[in-house]
Design an enzyme around this catalytic site. Structure first.
Site, PDB file in Angstrom:
ATOM      1  N   LYS A   1      40.850  50.734  30.094  1.00 60.27           N
ATOM      2  CA  LYS A   1      41.138  51.972  30.892  1.00 60.27           C
ATOM      3  C   LYS A   1      41.457  53.171  30.107  1.00 60.27           C
ATOM      4  CE  LYS A   1      43.188  49.086  34.529  1.00 60.27           C
ATOM      5  NZ  LYS A   1      44.604  48.954  35.397  1.00 60.27           N
TER       6      LYS A   1
ATOM      7  N   HIS B   1      18.878  25.858  38.949  1.00 61.26           N
ATOM      8  CA  HIS B   1      17.580  26.627  38.862  1.00 61.26           C
ATOM      9  C   HIS B   1      17.602  27.745  37.661  1.00 61.26           C
ATOM     10  CE1 HIS B   1      15.385  24.095  41.858  1.00 61.26           C
ATOM     11  NE2 HIS B   1      16.457  24.336  42.403  1.00 61.26           N
TER      12      HIS B   1
ATOM     13  N   LYS C   1      48.146  48.809  43.627  1.00 63.20           N
ATOM     14  CA  LYS C   1      49.452  48.492  43.230  1.00 63.20           C
ATOM     15  C   LYS C   1      49.863  49.835  42.578  1.00 63.20           C
ATOM     16  CE  LYS C   1      52.041  45.253  40.413  1.00 63.20           C
ATOM     17  NZ  LYS C   1      52.135  44.080  39.697  1.00 63.20           N
TER      18      LYS C   1
ATOM     19  N   GLU D   1      41.540  36.601  32.674  1.00 66.07           N
ATOM     20  CA  GLU D   1      42.575  37.821  32.550  1.00 66.07           C
ATOM     21  C   GLU D   1      43.824  37.371  32.395  1.00 66.07           C
ATOM     22  OE1 GLU D   1      42.227  41.996  34.443  1.00 66.07           O
ATOM     23  OE2 GLU D   1      43.329  40.761  35.858  1.00 66.07           O
TER      24      GLU D   1
ATOM     25  N   GLY E   1      48.696  41.603  40.056  1.00 66.84           N
ATOM     26  CA  GLY E   1      47.338  41.950  40.706  1.00 66.84           C
ATOM     27  C   GLY E   1      46.656  40.689  40.948  1.00 66.84           C
ATOM     28  N   ARG E   2      46.258  40.047  40.084  1.00 70.87           N
ATOM     29  CA  ARG E   2      45.381  38.769  40.426  1.00 70.87           C
ATOM     30  C   ARG E   2      45.931  37.772  41.365  1.00 70.87           C
ATOM     31  NH1 ARG E   2      46.139  40.022  35.200  1.00 70.87           N
ATOM     32  NH2 ARG E   2      47.188  38.351  33.852  1.00 70.87           N
TER      33      ARG E   2
ATOM     34  N   GLU F   1      38.439  53.475  39.655  1.00 74.18           N
ATOM     35  CA  GLU F   1      37.603  53.230  40.433  1.00 74.18           C
ATOM     36  C   GLU F   1      38.151  53.400  41.930  1.00 74.18           C
ATOM     37  OE1 GLU F   1      38.610  51.523  37.685  1.00 74.18           O
ATOM     38  OE2 GLU F   1      36.936  50.199  36.942  1.00 74.18           O
TER      39      GLU F   1
END
Ligand SMILES: O=P(O)(O)OC[C@H]1O[C@](O)(CO)[C@@H](O)[C@@H]1O
Length: 546
Positions: free
Chosen positions: A512, A384, A207, A353, A267-268, A213
């Site tokens: 960030k 498990h 965006k 978030e 974003g999410r 990254e």
């Protein structure tokens, strides 16, 4: 619109008082009411929610619903869908849901111009998908593109990834879609080793077009392409999805290959926008539209169903009862469905978030525990691993069991065993095992009286762990859309009830900023604001750096 803080409602005090009493209430005892299952379950958009194994009854529900009215939940829902700038710390509207609404709704909320922009972006997505599927999108050497690598992180990755895995049965065979999110060079090397640069299209999804990254991964992909395709113009190997067109062009993406994003899509929550492009390529644009249609169906249910029969609202209130009042601060998300294995990770972002915050709209500390720590794994693997803690530690961990009634494979007997395990776990977590039962079991096994006494305490399970079970027939794009929207709205409601802004992420932003400063120190800048721990760790790294 923020008329009162969470704790000004008298229902909050009532709920606190009730919590003390319910903490010792046996969930199993609710089933003395033969109608418990019917009364505490519901169906919406082909998704079935059984919440009869929660530690609550009509009485608690009434207080929670009363509190929702005090918090003007109805007005808040209208505000979000109507385009109010409810993300007030960033002064933005929250309108991801409009992307799945019919065009006339888009026009009435956003106006003609933006509605046309949405239609344009959809058309661009559709054409790109068709071109790729027909083998008509050519790389610079004239060969058809066969592989797409989507580079993005967080919300610019997770939604598409989780949906793509869930919808394997709908994958188009002509193009393979891969994802690259992590900045770790090993992830990049692993991915690129699978690909042929001549037939690979890179989609950069960011965006802001400034996420460290994503940019580094995109640059490495660009170098990889350039090193193989020397003397060719490689610009056709890039598509970008961004609201920062200038930066995308600066990177080397052709303007005609850029799809837009808008600041009113967080974003999410952005998989419904062009961020879903890799998914649309993987499953076909028609199926992508079906997923939007399913989400729209859930939007309609959320806006119109009375709160007592409203699935996202009920799930939100149950979650708040568990975390803010009963003091259970985690949520295990347990899909008994291999195709949903990435869902716990996706939900970690969407939930934590959004609501991992402690300050309300007025800038004051919220007096209630807010978002739970979300974790999970596909069943039966989780059984498990961490589920031992859920059965026998002194933590009560509420759970969402998610299970598909039909199998995605031809191994139907596997599916029966999978489902049996899911139902067994929710039952065991609720019922537990008393000392008396443990002793009886051991005696039945023929152990000596001494061994029975010695071992029995280790076999006791306190039980009384609450859970939801969410059941559906296998996923179609439409059902998946409804399912993802269900959790989105649940999280929104919780934010409203806690009086916080679910749509910013200042904590992530701090990480960030510091990441950038530390990188500068590694590049030779001095920074005496860093702790000696961090300074020394940097030195250790610099000593070893190749
Ligand atoms: O799309 P961008 O700008 O690269 O951001 C990626 C992600 O980073 C965040 O800002 C923080 O994790 C998310 O909200 C977003 O989805």
């Amino acid at each position: 619109m923020h008329s009162q803080t969470t704790t000004q409602s008298e229902h909050v005090n009532t709920l606190h008082d009730k919590a003390n009493q319910y903490l010792t209430h046996s969930i199993s005892d609710y089933f003395n009411n033969s109608l418990r299952f019917e009364q505490f379950s519901l169906n919406a958009c082909n998704i079935f929610l059984d919440y009869s194994k929660q530690n609550l009854d009509e009485n608690v529900m009434q207080s929670l619903l009363g509190w929702a009215d005090d918090m003007q939940l109805n007005t808040a829902i209208k505000g979000m869908f109507g385009g109010e700038r409810i993300n007030h710390t960033e002064d933005r509207a929250v309108l991801h849901s409009i992307l799945r609404a019919p065009a006339d709704k888009q026009k009435s909320v956003l106006g003609e111009q933006v509605a046309n922009e949405i239609a344009g972006a959809n058309q661009q997505m559709k054409e790109l998908c068709q071109k790729l599927h027909k083998g008509e999108y050519l790389g610079c050497t004239g060969n058809a593109i066969t592989d797409v690598v989507a580079i993005g992180i967080g919300g610019s990755y997770y939604g598409a990834k989780v949906a793509q895995e869930s919808l394997k049965a709908f994958h188009q065979q002509s193009v393979k879609v891969h994802y690259l999110a992590n900045i770790d060079g090993s992830a990049v090397a692993e991915k690129l080793a699978l690909l042929n640069p001549e037939t690979t299209l890179v989609i950069i999804i960011s965006k802001t077009f400034s996420t460290q990254e994503t940019l580094l991964n995109a640059k490495s992909a660009r170098s990889w392409l350039a090193s193989y395709l020397t003397n060719y113009d490689i610009s056709d190997h890039f598509v970008a999805v961004s609201s920062n067109i200038t930066k995308a062009i600066e990177f080397g993406v052709k303007e005609t290959n850029i799809l837009p994003m808008w600041d009113w899509v967080g974003g999410r929550f952005s998989v419904w926008s062009a961020v879903g492009l890799p998914l649309a390529i993987a499953i076909g644009y028609k199926n992508f539209e079906q997923m939007r249609a399913g989400a729209f169906q859930m939007d309609e249910h959320f806006q119109n169903a009375p709160f007592a029969e409203n699935m996202p609202v009920l799930m939100a209130l149950i979650g708040i009862w568990n975390s803010s009042f009963l003091g259970y601060n985690s949520l295990a998300v347990l899909p008994y469905d291999h195709s949903l294995r990435a869902f716990p990770g996706y939900l970690q972002q969407v939930d934590m978030e959004s609501n991992g915050k402690r300050i309300n709209h007025f800038g004051d500390e919220i007096k209630l525990t807010t978002a739970p720590i979300v974790f999970g794994q596909e069943g039966t693997n989780g059984q498990h691993a961490f589920m031992q803690l859920m059965h026998q530690s002194n933590e009560i961990v509420p759970a969402d069991f998610i299970v598909s009634l039909t199998s995605n494979s031809d191994y139907h007997h596997h599916h029966t065993m999978l489902v049996a395990n899911c139902f067994a776990q929710s039952e065991a977590l609720m019922v537990g095992k008393t000392l008396k039962q443990a002793k009886a079991n051991l005696t039945e096994q023929g152990l000596s009286a001494n061994d029975v006494e010695r071992l029995a305490p280790h076999k006791v399970m306190p039980g009384n762990s609450p859970s939801n079970t969410i059941v559906f027939d296998h996923f179609t794009p439409k059902r998946l859309g409804a399912f993802l929207a269900l959790y989105e709205h649940k999280i929104f409601v919780q934010g409203v009830m806690w009086g916080l802004n679910s749509f910013d992420q200042w904590g992530v932003e701090l990480g960030k900023e510091l990441g950038t400063s530390i990188l500068a120190v590694m590049g030779g800048e001095s920074n005496d604001t860093l702790s000696s721990s961090t300074q020394n760790l940097i030195s250790k790294y610099l000593d070893k750096r190749q």
